[in-house]
Design a protein around this motif. Structure first.
Motif, short mmCIF file in Angstrom:
data_model
loop_
_atom_site.label_atom_id
_atom_site.label_comp_id
_atom_site.label_asym_id
_atom_site.label_seq_id
_atom_site.Cartn_x
_atom_site.Cartn_y
_atom_site.Cartn_z
N LYS A 76 0.69 -1.13 0.03
CA LYS A 76 -0.05 -0.20 -0.02
C LYS A 76 1.00 1.27 0.09
N ARG A 82 -11.31 2.50 -9.31
CA ARG A 82 -11.42 4.17 -9.02
C ARG A 82 -9.96 5.04 -9.26
N LYS A 83 -8.94 4.14 -8.58
CA LYS A 83 -7.84 4.92 -8.55
C LYS A 83 -7.30 5.11 -9.98
N ILE A 128 -6.03 -3.78 -1.66
CA ILE A 128 -6.99 -3.09 -1.84
C ILE A 128 -8.18 -3.83 -2.86
N HIS A 129 -9.26 -3.33 -2.63
CA HIS A 129 -10.82 -4.10 -3.44
C HIS A 129 -10.32 -3.63 -4.73
N LYS A 130 -10.94 -4.63 -5.73
CA LYS A 130 -10.93 -4.42 -7.18
C LYS A 130 -11.44 -3.00 -7.51
N ASN A 131 -12.60 -2.55 -6.97
CA ASN A 131 -13.35 -1.32 -7.20
C ASN A 131 -12.46 -0.19 -6.82
N ASN A 132 -11.79 -0.43 -5.68
CA ASN A 132 -10.84 0.74 -5.35
C ASN A 132 -9.89 0.86 -6.35
N ALA A 149 -4.18 -4.98 -6.18
CA ALA A 149 -5.86 -5.21 -6.13
C ALA A 149 -5.45 -6.80 -6.30
#
Length: 84
Positions: free
Chosen positions: A25, A74-75, A67-71, A62
């Motif tokens: 991260k 979004r990034k 981190i989540h796939k959607n996160n 991801a």
């Protein structure tokens, strides 16, 4: 602290996983910050290289479950918006 042998092992494993997640991260945040700095500097080649590295790092985070796939999506969208 745990008394049972298996619980002690799980605690050690959890500690290692936590460290690995924090490292991933932190690396991701650093790469994104470098991308932002490249945009501020205005060097086109540096921006492209930083963008590719940032997207790759976000995808790896991801994939590892940091981190989540959607996160991650979004990034990447935010990075693409800054690039454009």
């Amino acid at each position: 602290m745990a008394n049972i042998k298996s619980a002690i092992k799980r605690a050690k494993i959890s500690e290692k996983e936590n460290l690995r997640n924090r490292m991933a991260k932190s690396e991701m945040k650093t790469v994104i910050r470098r991308f932002d700095e490249a945009i501020a500097a205005g060097d086109k080649e540096a921006i492209d290289a930083a963008y590719k590295l940032a997207v790759k790092t976000v995808d790896q985070a991801a994939a590892k479950g940091v981190i989540h796939k959607n996160n991650a999506d979004r990034k990447k969208a935010q990075l693409a918006k800054k690039l454009a």
